[in-house]
Each structure stands twice: as structure tokens, then as C-alpha cells.
Design an enzyme around this catalytic site. Structure first.
Site, PDB file in Angstrom:
ATOM      1  N   ASN A 161      -7.497  -0.322  14.180  1.00  0.00           N
ATOM      2  CA  ASN A 161      -9.102  -0.410  14.047  1.00  0.00           C
ATOM      3  C   ASN A 161      -9.104  -1.750  13.239  1.00  0.00           C
ATOM      4  OD1 ASN A 161      -7.719  -0.038  11.495  1.00  0.00           O
ATOM      5  ND2 ASN A 161      -9.118   1.737  10.902  1.00  0.00           N
ATOM      6  N   GLU A 168      -9.852  -0.613   5.169  1.00  0.00           N
ATOM      7  CA  GLU A 168     -10.524  -0.033   6.308  1.00  0.00           C
ATOM      8  C   GLU A 168     -11.533  -0.564   6.685  1.00  0.00           C
ATOM      9  OE1 GLU A 168      -8.049   1.620   7.841  1.00  0.00           O
ATOM     10  OE2 GLU A 168      -8.059   3.694   7.038  1.00  0.00           O
ATOM     11  N   ASP A 220       0.791  -1.188   0.012  1.00  0.00           N
ATOM     12  CA  ASP A 220       0.054  -0.133  -0.048  1.00  0.00           C
ATOM     13  C   ASP A 220       0.961   1.250  -0.087  1.00  0.00           C
ATOM     14  OD1 ASP A 220       0.999  -0.430   2.596  1.00  0.00           O
ATOM     15  OD2 ASP A 220      -1.009  -0.496   3.494  1.00  0.00           O
ATOM     16  N   HIS A 279      -7.468  -2.794  10.565  1.00  0.00           N
ATOM     17  CA  HIS A 279      -7.211  -2.962   8.960  1.00  0.00           C
ATOM     18  C   HIS A 279      -5.994  -3.512   8.616  1.00  0.00           C
ATOM     19  CE1 HIS A 279      -4.480   0.804   8.954  1.00  0.00           C
ATOM     20  NE2 HIS A 279      -3.673  -0.130   9.362  1.00  0.00           N
TER      21      HIS A 279
HETATM   22  C1  F6R Z   1       1.452  -0.375   6.212  1.00  0.00           C
HETATM   23  C2  F6R Z   1       0.117  -1.024   6.374  1.00  0.00           C
HETATM   24  C3  F6R Z   1      -0.558  -0.878   7.750  1.00  0.00           C
HETATM   25  C4  F6R Z   1      -0.056  -1.580   8.838  1.00  0.00           C
HETATM   26  C5  F6R Z   1      -0.613  -1.574  10.084  1.00  0.00           C
HETATM   27  C6  F6R Z   1       0.131  -1.794  11.233  1.00  0.00           C
HETATM   28  O1  F6R Z   1       2.006  -0.784   5.042  1.00  0.00           O
HETATM   29  O2  F6R Z   1      -0.107  -1.833   5.648  1.00  0.00           O
HETATM   30  O3  F6R Z   1      -1.695  -1.671   7.361  1.00  0.00           O
HETATM   31  O4  F6R Z   1       0.488  -2.925   8.688  1.00  0.00           O
HETATM   32  O5  F6R Z   1      -1.148  -0.283  10.120  1.00  0.00           O
HETATM   33  O6  F6R Z   1       1.249  -0.651  11.516  1.00  0.00           O
HETATM   34  P1  F6R Z   1       2.294  -0.872  12.368  1.00  0.00           P
HETATM   35  O7  F6R Z   1       3.074  -2.146  11.949  1.00  0.00           O
HETATM   36  O8  F6R Z   1       3.157   0.201  12.099  1.00  0.00           O
HETATM   37  O9  F6R Z   1       1.710  -1.147  13.835  1.00  0.00           O
END
Ligand code: F6R
Length: 243
Positions: free
Chosen positions: A136, A143, A67, A138
Site C-alpha cells: 500500500n 500507513e 518499527d 507504506h
Molecule cells: C518492516 C517494515 C515494513 C516493510 C514493508 C515491506 O519492518 O518496516 O514497512 O518494509 O512492509 O515488506 P517486505 O520487505 O517483507 O516486502
């Protein structure tokens, strides 16, 4: 789906690194898709170390970025692109012909989605996907409320994502939209690993594993994946009923 709890973040990172190495050894042209963010950071370090130490052929695998934050330049610290470059491409000398990342500055973002879908199809699908989980629930920028049938798509960011996402940047950013690989791709990926570390992830990990599958809590999609694993350290797994 299986659940694995490790004593420490380093132990978890080593296991993930071993999986990446074994996928590449078995299929040197494997397609690997990875999230950025904090969760896969240590496993990227372990993977690079092991690959260099073992002299693994890293010249043929193909990498896709999960992403990107729309509107954020690729060279800016905090962009997903920046993480991939720093963690994987620079240390392993991976040329741009060996990866495809979303261009979050493109004027036609739908084209970016179509391009990603086409590349994944042409490569014969994704062999290994490594993702994190947001506060959340995701995965990527899928989302809450995102349909499971989507391929790559553009997403208005949830307020939780926009606010938690500030941690990656050196200054306050306006984070409104993301571009992401969708769950159609995740569900068709041969092997998916969802990683989480630390006590702050314990509630979302519990929910992803123990509550019913719903698009309102995207990470529950992992329950539908026959060859998916949720891999957590003991803090992130501390609320699970069976450990
Ligand atoms: C980032 C991504 C997000 C993260 C998620 C957790 O490329 O795809 O979905 O994996 O927000 O973030 P961290 O690992 O920083 O807690």
C-alpha cells in the site's frame, strides 16, 4: 532522490552492504536504522559477511529498529525484533547496549515513542536508514494518510498491512496496530535507502517515483529526500519509464 536499478537481488544487496560498511568506516559511532521484513534480508547477510571478512569495527555503531507489531512478543518469529536479532545482533555479537528497539508489549506505548525520539535526538540523529515498501506504499508502519511531520507514533494498521503481514508468522495472527519511526525522522536522516525486489513491487515502486508526492501514498516521501535512493532489482524496476 536517485533511483538505481540492479540486475539481481544479490547485486542490490551487495551495494547496500557496501554502503553500510562505508558509513561505519567513516563514522564508527553511526546510528543505523533498519526495517525488518523480506526486502533487507539479503543485504543484512551480505553486510554481516563483509563486516566479518574485512574485520570492520562493529562495536560502536548504534542500531535502531524502524518499527514493531504491537502486542507481538519480541522472541516470536515474525516480530521485527526477532529479525534484527537473527540477522544482525547474533551474528555480529551486538550487545543490547548497542541498540534500541520499540517494546511492543509496553503498557505505555506513548512512552515508547518518546523514548525512541529522545534516543535519536541524543545520538545526534540517524546517519543511515534502510527501509522497504509495503503493497500500500507504506514505509515502516507509516500507513496511507500518515502526516509527514510525525516522529515516532502508534498506528492502526491498514487492512493490506494486516493481511500481507501474515507471511512473517508461523500461525495466523491478529495484527491491529504498529509502532513506528515517523517521516520527520526519515526526512532528517542523512542517507535513506529504500529497497525493493521482485515483480510484485513494480507497481508501488513506479508510483513512489513517478507520481506526485502525497501522504496517501507514503513512499512518495522519498522524492523529498535530498540524499535518498530507491534501489531496486530489475523486476521491481521493470515498470519505470527510464531505466
Ligand atoms: C518492516 C517494515 C515494513 C516493510 C514493508 C515491506 O519492518 O518496516 O514497512 O518494509 O512492509 O515488506 P517486505 O520487505 O517483507 O516486502
Amino acid at each position: 532522490m536517485t533511483v538505481r536499478v540492479y540486475a539481481s537481488e544479490q547485486e542490490l544487496a551487495n551495494e547496500v552492504a557496501k554502503e553500510i560498511i562505508s558509513v561505519i568506516k567513516e563514522k564508527p559511532t553511526a546510528v543505523i536504522c533498519m526495517a525488518s521484513g523480506n526486502s533487507p534480508k539479503l543485504c543484512c547477510e551480505s553486510f554481516v559477511k563483509m563486516a566479518l571478512l574485512e574485520g570492520i569495527d562493529t562495536t560502536r555503531f548504534f542500531y535502531v529498529g524502524l518499527d514493531e507489531w504491537i502486542g507481538i512478543p519480541p522472541a516470536m518469529r515474525g516480530s521485527c525484533h526477532y529479525d534484527f536479532q537473527e540477522r544482525i545482533f547474533n551474528p555480529l555479537n551486538i550487545p543490547s547496549s548497542q541498540y534500541h528497539l520499540f517494546d511492543a508489549l509496553a503498557t505505555n506505548l506513548q512512552d515508547e515513542c518518546d523514548k525512541m525520539d529522545k534516543i535519536i535526538a541524543e545520538k545526534g540523529g540517524i546517519d543511515l536508514m534502510i527501509v522497504g515498501i509495503g503493497m500500500n506504499g507504506h514505509i515502516g508502519f507509516n500507513e496511507p494518510g500518515t502526516k509527514f511531520e510525525l516522529k515516532s507514533h502508534i498506528v492502526p494498521l491498514d487492512p493490506i498491512t494486516a493481511s500481507v503481514g501474515q507471511k512473517y508468522f508461523d500461525q495466523q495472527m491478529t495484527l491491529e496496530k504498529g509502532i513506528t519511526i515517523g517521516f520527520e525522522h526519515l526526512l532528517n536522516t542523512k542517507r535513506v535507502l529504500l529497497l525493493a525486489n521482485g515483480r510484485s513491487k513494480a507497481e508501488v515502486i513506479k508510483k513512489a517515483i513517478e507520481e506526485p508526492v502525497t501522504s496517501d501514498f507514503p513512499a512518495s516521501v522519498m522524492q523529498l529526500h535530498k540524499n535518498g535512493s530507491i534501489m531496486v532489482d530489475s523486476a521491481a524496476g521493470s515498470l519505470l519509464l527510464e531505466k
